[in-house]
Each structure stands twice: as structure tokens, then as C-alpha cells.
Design a protein around this motif. Structure first.
Motif, mmCIF file in Angstrom:
data_model
loop_
_atom_site.group_PDB
_atom_site.id
_atom_site.type_symbol
_atom_site.label_atom_id
_atom_site.label_comp_id
_atom_site.label_asym_id
_atom_site.label_seq_id
_atom_site.Cartn_x
_atom_site.Cartn_y
_atom_site.Cartn_z
ATOM 1 N N LEU A 184 -14.024 -37.882 13.689
ATOM 2 C CA LEU A 184 -13.585 -39.159 14.257
ATOM 3 C C LEU A 184 -12.305 -38.980 15.070
ATOM 4 N N LEU A 185 -11.370 -38.214 14.534
ATOM 5 C CA LEU A 185 -10.108 -38.018 15.250
ATOM 6 C C LEU A 185 -10.324 -37.190 16.520
ATOM 7 N N ALA A 186 -11.238 -36.248 16.478
ATOM 8 C CA ALA A 186 -11.543 -35.473 17.683
ATOM 9 C C ALA A 186 -12.081 -36.376 18.783
ATOM 10 N N LYS A 187 -12.908 -37.334 18.413
ATOM 11 C CA LYS A 187 -13.421 -38.289 19.397
ATOM 12 C C LYS A 187 -12.294 -39.168 19.934
ATOM 13 N N ALA A 188 -11.375 -39.574 19.035
ATOM 14 C CA ALA A 188 -10.248 -40.400 19.474
ATOM 15 C C ALA A 188 -9.357 -39.638 20.452
ATOM 16 N N GLU A 189 -9.206 -38.328 20.219
ATOM 17 C CA GLU A 189 -8.350 -37.526 21.083
ATOM 18 C C GLU A 189 -8.992 -37.248 22.437
ATOM 19 N N SER A 190 -10.311 -37.202 22.474
ATOM 20 C CA SER A 190 -10.991 -36.781 23.696
ATOM 21 C C SER A 190 -11.308 -37.939 24.639
ATOM 22 N N TYR A 200 -12.214 -45.178 16.720
ATOM 23 C CA TYR A 200 -12.394 -43.918 15.989
ATOM 24 C C TYR A 200 -11.237 -43.667 15.016
ATOM 25 N N THR A 201 -10.013 -43.903 15.477
ATOM 26 C CA THR A 201 -8.861 -43.637 14.619
ATOM 27 C C THR A 201 -8.801 -44.626 13.466
ATOM 28 N N ALA A 202 -9.135 -45.870 13.749
ATOM 29 C CA ALA A 202 -9.142 -46.888 12.693
ATOM 30 C C ALA A 202 -10.147 -46.547 11.601
ATOM 31 N N ILE A 277 -1.306 -35.955 1.433
ATOM 32 C CA ILE A 277 -0.676 -35.030 2.376
ATOM 33 C C ILE A 277 -1.703 -34.509 3.374
ATOM 34 N N ASP A 278 -2.932 -34.246 2.916
ATOM 35 C CA ASP A 278 -3.991 -33.856 3.843
ATOM 36 C C ASP A 278 -4.157 -34.904 4.936
ATOM 37 N N ALA A 279 -4.141 -36.175 4.526
ATOM 38 C CA ALA A 279 -4.299 -37.268 5.487
ATOM 39 C C ALA A 279 -3.132 -37.307 6.464
ATOM 40 N N VAL A 280 -1.921 -37.134 5.956
ATOM 41 C CA VAL A 280 -0.737 -37.144 6.811
ATOM 42 C C VAL A 280 -0.818 -36.038 7.852
ATOM 43 N N ASP A 281 -1.185 -34.857 7.415
ATOM 44 C CA ASP A 281 -1.268 -33.710 8.319
ATOM 45 C C ASP A 281 -2.283 -33.965 9.428
ATOM 46 N N HIS A 284 -1.082 -37.013 11.739
ATOM 47 C CA HIS A 284 0.065 -36.671 12.567
ATOM 48 C C HIS A 284 -0.360 -35.789 13.741
ATOM 49 N N THR A 285 -1.195 -34.801 13.462
ATOM 50 C CA THR A 285 -1.662 -33.914 14.521
ATOM 51 C C THR A 285 -2.441 -34.685 15.583
ATOM 52 N N SER A 286 -3.328 -35.570 15.133
ATOM 53 C CA SER A 286 -4.123 -36.341 16.076
ATOM 54 C C SER A 286 -3.270 -37.309 16.885
ATOM 55 N N LEU A 287 -2.335 -37.971 16.227
ATOM 56 C CA LEU A 287 -1.497 -38.944 16.926
ATOM 57 C C LEU A 287 -0.582 -38.269 17.944
#
Length: 410
Positions: A184-190, A200-202, A277-281, A284-287
Motif C-alpha cells: 500500500l505504501l509503495a502505491k502511495a509513493e509511486s 493507500y496511506t490511510a 516500532i515496525d509501523a513507525v519505521d 516514516h520511510t514512506s512519508l
């Protein structure tokens, strides 16, 4: 007459001038100098590994303070260090970092390492000696840090008074859920469409929040092994690292974690439960990717034209943009987190008892555990001063971009 090892120590402790010491090592027989230099690098790195430094962290801080050749020496030191331990004595996370660096023994014998470097880099012997000495000087400046992953040869438990990640004392996000979140985050980034990125991010945030709440309730009701709060260091890169660290802090706070920023070392220590912490990592990377893309699209054209004034305006815009983005993302994430808790605390239809009686006390108890762990490791943290905003245009653009990357539940 000093031995080669004594000559190296004299240069490093300053009792012999650097240039004089380098000259002395250059004319000393290579058969004496090279093994001593190689042993000095291995010993310095091994000492830092025992004092909490992990391969990726050591590589990162050396990259900040040195140059590419120095990081290559660190990678080789990691490979040399691993030779002394059977695979079962190396924590998988430590091994994974070594593999990510490409750490492998490529030299035939330790005594020929310096000559091997000279051939590999296509430079003369003096340049190799200089590079190794500079690295040793950098390594001497690094302080001990908290042991979060046991170094090779250490017991696989006992970190922070708890079991380490991956054992019965902790819980990680299910790999299948992580794969869905990453997709989902990859789609949000692209995507170039803000509405799609938001959707996607939501959805990714919704999955993460729901999993965290379910885990907390499952553990509290005795349906799973007890878990304990932990910590992980997350690197923050140049440029604008203070602003990027502020974004990490915002993401951490919204996901029931706490971040302690260490600017001199280029990382933040994030405290929380492993799944959080997994979620934060991930977030953060995606944002950061989304923020950089939005910033590039919104930045003023003056900086592109060159000139001191244009470059200064561009720098001010980017700093203010990232501050505005971090503040707004923090607000939106906090709203999303509160909404997820409210939904989970509602009793199911029909009035049967649900999560409502115990969710809030469970979350409060977990928060107290995380804060206690953080204060034990960092008993004297100092709240950093807010970053100055000198560009209203950048601030407004950053907040607008954060709105487009909003993480409320759709």
C-alpha cells in the motif's frame, strides 16, 4: 625502537604528529605495519560492537564523519569480525545488517590486506595507510551506546532487562500484514495523484492501528505470551536531518512510541513495542518519500536559477516545508490514532461487553512501560528547540502536502 603497533597508538593518541607518524609507518617494513594496522581496525570495531554499535549504525556514522573508503574499511572489519563466530552465535538481525553491507572476506591473508586495498582502489600504499589511520581516529571518538542487538558471541537475551526481539518476550507484526502495508505504501509513493496516495496511506495506517490494538488486547487477556517494550535506532540522513527527525518524532508519537534524537550520531532511538516500532519505521520511510516528492513539486523556481540568494531561499523553503509537513502529519496521525481507539473501544452491536472495559487501561499501562524503559536508558533527555520557520510559503506548502498524505481512516 617502537613496534608498528606502538607507532600506530602514538599517532592516534597525539604523542607523535600525524604527518611524522605517517612518514614513519611508510618507511617501516610492510610486514610489520600491515598486520598491525589490520589488527588495530579489527580491535577498534570489535570494541564498538561490544559497546552497542551494530554494523549498519557504524557504517552510517563513519559515512557522516569520513568518506566512502572509510566505510569500505568498516564493511571489511565486519566481515573479519564474523569469521570468529559460528552462525548460531550471531543474532539474525546483526547478520542481516552485515549482509546488507555486502560484508565478505575478499583478501587472501590478513598480512596482505593493505596491499590488497591498494590494488583494489588503484592507489599507492601511502594513501591506504592514511585512510586507515583516519578511520582509526574516527572510531576512537565514538561513545558507547545501548546494546539493542546482542553482538556476535553474546547470549540472545538480557537486552534492556528483557528478551530480545524475535523471542517469546516480544511480538512483531505478522509478515503477511507487513507485506500488505508495504504494498500500500509503495502505491502511495509511486502515484502522482494526491487522492490516491491518501487512500493507500490511510489504508496502511488503518491496518497498522488495528493490529496494534488487537495485539495489546490479546496480551492483556492472556491469549498471547507477554510482550515487553523495546527500542530500535533509526538513521536520519543529511540534509535537513533535524526536520526529518521531527517527522520521525511525530510518527512515533502517533503510534504510541517515543523517539530520542541523537544529532551528533545521526540516529534517533525509538522506544515502543516491536509491532509499533515496525509501523513507525515503515510509515516514516514512506512519508519521507511523499514529502520529498511534494516538496520538489512545490519549491520556488528561484533556487533552480542559481545564485546565493536563490539557493538561500530554496534552503529556507525546504526547511520550512518539512517542518510544516511534520507538524501537520503529527496532527493527522494523532486524529487517526484516536479514531482507531474509539472504534475499538465500542461494544459490539447488541450491547454485549467488548473492548470498552479494558482497552484504555491496557493502552495506558503499555504507555507507562514504554516511558519507563526510555527513562531508564535516557534519564536526562532534553526537549529540543523547535526549528525556526522562515518561509511562510514553505510552511503552508508543507502543511498542504501533509493534508494530501492524510492518514485518517477513510
Amino acid at each position: 625502537m617502537r613496534t608498528a603497533a606502538e607507532q600506530i597508538r602514538a599517532v592516534l593518541d597525539g604523542s607523535v604528529g600525524y604527518e611524522r607518524g605517517l612518514d614513519t609507518l611508510t618507511v617501516t617494513p610492510a610486514a610489520d605495519v600491515d598486520p598491525a594496522l589490520f589488527a588495530a581496525v579489527q580491535a577498534a570495531c570489535a570494541r564498538l560492537f561490544e559497546r552497542g554499535w551494530q554494523p549498519g549504525e557504524l557504517h552510517r556514522v563513519v559515512a557522516r564523519r569520513g568518506a566512502v573508503p572509510h566505510t569500505q574499511l568498516v564493511t571489511d572489519a565486519v566481515a573479519a569480525h564474523l569469521r570468529g563466530f559460528p552462525p548460531a552465535a550471531v543474532d539474525p538481525r546483526w547478520r542481516a545488517q552485515a549482509d546488507a553491507l555486502g560484508a565478505a572476506v575478499w583478501w587472501a591473508a590478513d598480512g596482505g590486506y593493505v596491499d590488497g586495498l591498494a590494488a583494489r582502489w588503484r592507489v599507492d600504499r601511502v594513501e591506504v595507510l592514511d585512510t586507515v589511520l583516519v578511520l582509526l581516529g574516527i572510531l576512537r571518538t565514538l561513545p558507547p551506546i545501548e546494546v539493542l542487538v546482542p553482538p556476535p558471541g553474546s547470549p540472545a537475551a538480557g537486552v534492556l532487562g528483557t528478551a530480545v526481539s524475535g523471542t517469546a518476550g516480544t511480538a512483531r507484526v505478522d509478515d503477511r500484514l507487513l507485506d500488505r502495508v508495504r504494498a500500500l505504501l509503495a502505491k502511495a509513493e509511486s502515484t502522482t495523484y494526491p487522492a490516491e496516495a491518501e487512500t493507500y496511506t490511510a489504508k496502511a495506517q488503518e491496518l497498522i492501528a488495528r493490529h496494534s490494538i488487537d495485539e495489546a488486547l490479546l496480551v492483556a487477556r492472556g491469549g498471547s505470551a507477554a510482550v515487553v517494550p523495546f527500542a530500535r535506532r533509526i538513521g536520519v540522513d543529511h540534509p535537513y536531518e533535524n526536520e526529518k527527525a521531527a517527522l520521525l518524532d511525530a510518527v512515533a508519537g502517533a503510534n504510541r512510541c517515543y523517539a530520542v534524537w541523537s544529532p551528533e550520531l545521526g540516529f534517533a532511538t525509538v522506544f515502543g513495542f516491536d509491532s509499533d516500532i515496525d509501523a513507525v519505521d515503515l510509515l516514516h520511510t514512506s512519508l519521507l518519500v511523499q514529502a520529498n516528492r511534494a516538496m520538489s513539486a512545490a519549491e520556488p523556481s528561484g533556487g533552480q536559477a542559481g545564485g546565493k540568494a536563490g539557493r538561500a531561499r530554496l534552503k529556507t523553503f525546504r526547511q520550512s516545508f518539512l517542518v510544516g509537513f511534520a507538524v501537520r502529519i503529527g496532527e493527522r496521525l494523532a486524529q487517526a490514532s484516536e479514531a482507531a481507539v474509539t472504534d475499538a473501544a465500542q461494544p459490539p452491536p447488541g450491547g454485549a461487553p467488548g473492548a470498552a472495559p479494558d482497552l484504555l487501561p491496557v493502552l495506558a499501562a503499555r504507555d507507562a512501560q514504554v516511558r519507563e524503559t526510555m527513562h531508564r536508558i535516557f534519564p536526562r533527555t532534553v526537549r529540543g528547540r523547535g526549528t525556526r520557520v522562515d518561509s511562510d510559503e514553505g510552511w503552508d506548502s508543507g502543511r498542504a502536502a501533509a493534508d494530501r498524505a492524510a492518514l485518517h481512516r477513510s
